[in-house]
Write a protein that holds these residues in place. Structure first.
Motif, mmCIF file in Angstrom:
data_model
loop_
_atom_site.group_PDB
_atom_site.id
_atom_site.type_symbol
_atom_site.label_atom_id
_atom_site.label_comp_id
_atom_site.label_asym_id
_atom_site.label_seq_id
_atom_site.Cartn_x
_atom_site.Cartn_y
_atom_site.Cartn_z
ATOM 1 N N GLY A 188 0.813 -1.218 0.000
ATOM 2 C CA GLY A 188 0.000 0.000 0.000
ATOM 3 C C GLY A 188 0.842 1.261 0.000
ATOM 4 O O GLY A 188 0.561 2.209 -0.748
ATOM 5 N N LEU A 189 1.880 1.293 0.816
ATOM 6 C CA LEU A 189 2.769 2.460 0.842
ATOM 7 C C LEU A 189 3.494 2.643 -0.490
ATOM 8 O O LEU A 189 3.667 3.766 -0.965
ATOM 9 C CB LEU A 189 3.788 2.331 1.975
ATOM 10 C CG LEU A 189 3.269 2.587 3.383
ATOM 11 C CD1 LEU A 189 4.351 2.263 4.407
ATOM 12 C CD2 LEU A 189 2.810 4.008 3.536
ATOM 13 N N GLY A 190 3.918 1.539 -1.089
ATOM 14 C CA GLY A 190 4.583 1.614 -2.384
ATOM 15 C C GLY A 190 3.657 2.145 -3.469
ATOM 16 O O GLY A 190 4.052 2.991 -4.272
ATOM 17 N N LEU A 191 2.421 1.658 -3.494
ATOM 18 C CA LEU A 191 1.460 2.164 -4.479
ATOM 19 C C LEU A 191 1.161 3.639 -4.260
ATOM 20 O O LEU A 191 1.074 4.423 -5.210
ATOM 21 C CB LEU A 191 0.172 1.351 -4.412
ATOM 22 C CG LEU A 191 0.183 0.016 -5.125
ATOM 23 C CD1 LEU A 191 -1.110 -0.749 -4.864
ATOM 24 C CD2 LEU A 191 0.385 0.206 -6.605
ATOM 25 N N TYR A 192 1.006 4.026 -3.001
ATOM 26 C CA TYR A 192 0.748 5.429 -2.689
ATOM 27 C C TYR A 192 1.910 6.312 -3.154
ATOM 28 O O TYR A 192 1.696 7.362 -3.748
ATOM 29 C CB TYR A 192 0.523 5.589 -1.181
ATOM 30 C CG TYR A 192 0.303 7.018 -0.754
ATOM 31 C CD1 TYR A 192 -0.919 7.644 -0.972
ATOM 32 C CD2 TYR A 192 1.313 7.745 -0.149
ATOM 33 C CE1 TYR A 192 -1.125 8.959 -0.588
ATOM 34 C CE2 TYR A 192 1.121 9.061 0.239
ATOM 35 C CZ TYR A 192 -0.106 9.660 0.017
ATOM 36 O OH TYR A 192 -0.294 10.964 0.391
ATOM 37 N N ASN A 215 3.949 10.776 -5.833
ATOM 38 C CA ASN A 215 5.223 11.493 -5.954
ATOM 39 C C ASN A 215 5.585 11.733 -7.404
ATOM 40 O O ASN A 215 5.695 10.791 -8.191
ATOM 41 C CB ASN A 215 6.356 10.700 -5.281
ATOM 42 C CG ASN A 215 6.257 10.742 -3.793
ATOM 43 O OD1 ASN A 215 5.918 11.761 -3.223
ATOM 44 N ND2 ASN A 215 6.548 9.622 -3.159
ATOM 45 N N PRO A 216 5.828 12.984 -7.789
ATOM 46 C CA PRO A 216 6.216 13.254 -9.180
ATOM 47 C C PRO A 216 7.713 13.076 -9.434
ATOM 48 O O PRO A 216 8.116 12.940 -10.580
ATOM 49 C CB PRO A 216 5.803 14.713 -9.376
ATOM 50 C CG PRO A 216 5.885 15.323 -8.020
ATOM 51 C CD PRO A 216 5.534 14.209 -7.054
ATOM 52 N N GLN A 217 8.549 13.063 -8.393
ATOM 53 C CA GLN A 217 9.998 12.949 -8.587
ATOM 54 C C GLN A 217 10.368 11.505 -8.934
ATOM 55 O O GLN A 217 9.940 10.562 -8.265
ATOM 56 C CB GLN A 217 10.765 13.371 -7.331
ATOM 57 C CG GLN A 217 10.631 14.830 -6.991
ATOM 58 C CD GLN A 217 9.439 15.104 -6.101
ATOM 59 O OE1 GLN A 217 8.740 14.192 -5.691
ATOM 60 N NE2 GLN A 217 9.200 16.366 -5.807
ATOM 61 N N ILE A 244 11.222 5.491 -7.846
ATOM 62 C CA ILE A 244 12.065 4.296 -7.817
ATOM 63 C C ILE A 244 12.055 3.678 -6.419
ATOM 64 O O ILE A 244 11.923 2.457 -6.263
ATOM 65 C CB ILE A 244 13.503 4.645 -8.264
ATOM 66 C CG1 ILE A 244 13.521 5.034 -9.740
ATOM 67 C CG2 ILE A 244 14.453 3.481 -8.008
ATOM 68 C CD1 ILE A 244 14.836 5.629 -10.202
ATOM 69 N N ILE A 245 12.171 4.511 -5.398
ATOM 70 C CA ILE A 245 12.150 4.015 -4.021
ATOM 71 C C ILE A 245 10.791 3.404 -3.689
ATOM 72 O O ILE A 245 10.699 2.340 -3.071
ATOM 73 C CB ILE A 245 12.528 5.137 -3.040
ATOM 74 C CG1 ILE A 245 13.987 5.528 -3.246
ATOM 75 C CG2 ILE A 245 12.283 4.716 -1.594
ATOM 76 C CD1 ILE A 245 14.409 6.775 -2.511
ATOM 77 N N ALA A 246 9.714 4.061 -4.119
ATOM 78 C CA ALA A 246 8.369 3.537 -3.866
ATOM 79 C C ALA A 246 8.170 2.196 -4.572
ATOM 80 O O ALA A 246 7.543 1.282 -4.024
ATOM 81 C CB ALA A 246 7.319 4.546 -4.320
ATOM 82 N N PHE A 247 8.714 2.071 -5.771
ATOM 83 C CA PHE A 247 8.614 0.798 -6.491
ATOM 84 C C PHE A 247 9.360 -0.308 -5.749
ATOM 85 O O PHE A 247 8.903 -1.457 -5.711
ATOM 86 C CB PHE A 247 9.157 0.965 -7.905
ATOM 87 C CG PHE A 247 8.907 -0.210 -8.784
ATOM 88 C CD1 PHE A 247 7.636 -0.490 -9.255
ATOM 89 C CD2 PHE A 247 9.937 -1.052 -9.135
ATOM 90 C CE1 PHE A 247 7.391 -1.582 -10.055
ATOM 91 C CE2 PHE A 247 9.716 -2.151 -9.938
ATOM 92 C CZ PHE A 247 8.438 -2.422 -10.406
ATOM 93 N N ASN A 248 10.498 0.020 -5.147
ATOM 94 C CA ASN A 248 11.242 -0.965 -4.363
ATOM 95 C C ASN A 248 10.484 -1.359 -3.093
ATOM 96 O O ASN A 248 10.524 -2.518 -2.689
ATOM 97 C CB ASN A 248 12.628 -0.439 -4.023
ATOM 98 C CG ASN A 248 13.576 -0.546 -5.181
ATOM 99 O OD1 ASN A 248 13.442 -1.426 -6.021
ATOM 100 N ND2 ASN A 248 14.531 0.350 -5.248
ATOM 101 N N VAL A 249 9.811 -0.398 -2.462
ATOM 102 C CA VAL A 249 9.003 -0.725 -1.278
ATOM 103 C C VAL A 249 7.860 -1.647 -1.673
ATOM 104 O O VAL A 249 7.553 -2.622 -0.975
ATOM 105 C CB VAL A 249 8.484 0.564 -0.600
ATOM 106 C CG1 VAL A 249 7.453 0.255 0.463
ATOM 107 C CG2 VAL A 249 9.635 1.351 -0.002
ATOM 108 N N LEU A 250 7.219 -1.366 -2.800
ATOM 109 C CA LEU A 250 6.141 -2.217 -3.289
ATOM 110 C C LEU A 250 6.662 -3.627 -3.567
ATOM 111 O O LEU A 250 6.034 -4.620 -3.181
ATOM 112 C CB LEU A 250 5.545 -1.609 -4.563
ATOM 113 C CG LEU A 250 4.389 -2.373 -5.162
ATOM 114 C CD1 LEU A 250 3.199 -1.449 -5.297
ATOM 115 C CD2 LEU A 250 4.770 -2.922 -6.506
#
Length: 114
Positions: free
Chosen positions: A17-21, A26-28, A33-39
């Motif tokens: 959920g945090l990764g998808l959010y 986030n536009p940066q 990339i970090i969010a994709f790794n969390v997902l």
């Protein structure tokens, strides 16, 4: 009383959920990339929970989810390295880490004059 598989399953759901959010809001590009790794970490944790549930029932560990997680970690590492290398190249070439979203061609010109 909750079992360990339930706690790990809930942690996996939170990470996904945090990764998808992060991917959506986030536009940066680096934050994406970090969010994709969390997902991806949440998905790997979920596969680990699925593989471990068979051991709790007395069946034994299922090797397929474990193999998928190991393969996924290697692929995620390679994809992250490629994405960061592309982002660094974009920064070297344009001086910014965001892509031009303006319609005018003059707004997208290279600031270094190359």
């Amino acid at each position: 009383m909750t079992s360990g598989a339930t706690v790990f399953g809930l942690c996996a759901a939170v990470a996904v959920g945090l990764g998808l959010y992060g991917l959506i809001t986030n536009p940066q590009p680096l934050r994406k990339i970090i969010a994709f790794n969390v997902l991806g970490s949440g998905v790997f944790l979920l596969f680990g929970v699925v593989g471990r549930r068979g051991a709790a029932a007395g069946i034994g560990n299922d090797p397929v989810p474990q193999a998928l997680v190991i393969t996924g970690v290697v692929v995620a590492f390679a994809a992250t390295a490629l994405a960061i290398a592309l982002l660094l190249r974009l920064f070297q070439k344009t001086g910014t880490t965001t892509l031009c979203s303006d319609v005018r061609p003059s707004a997208c010109s290279d600031p270094s004059g190359d």
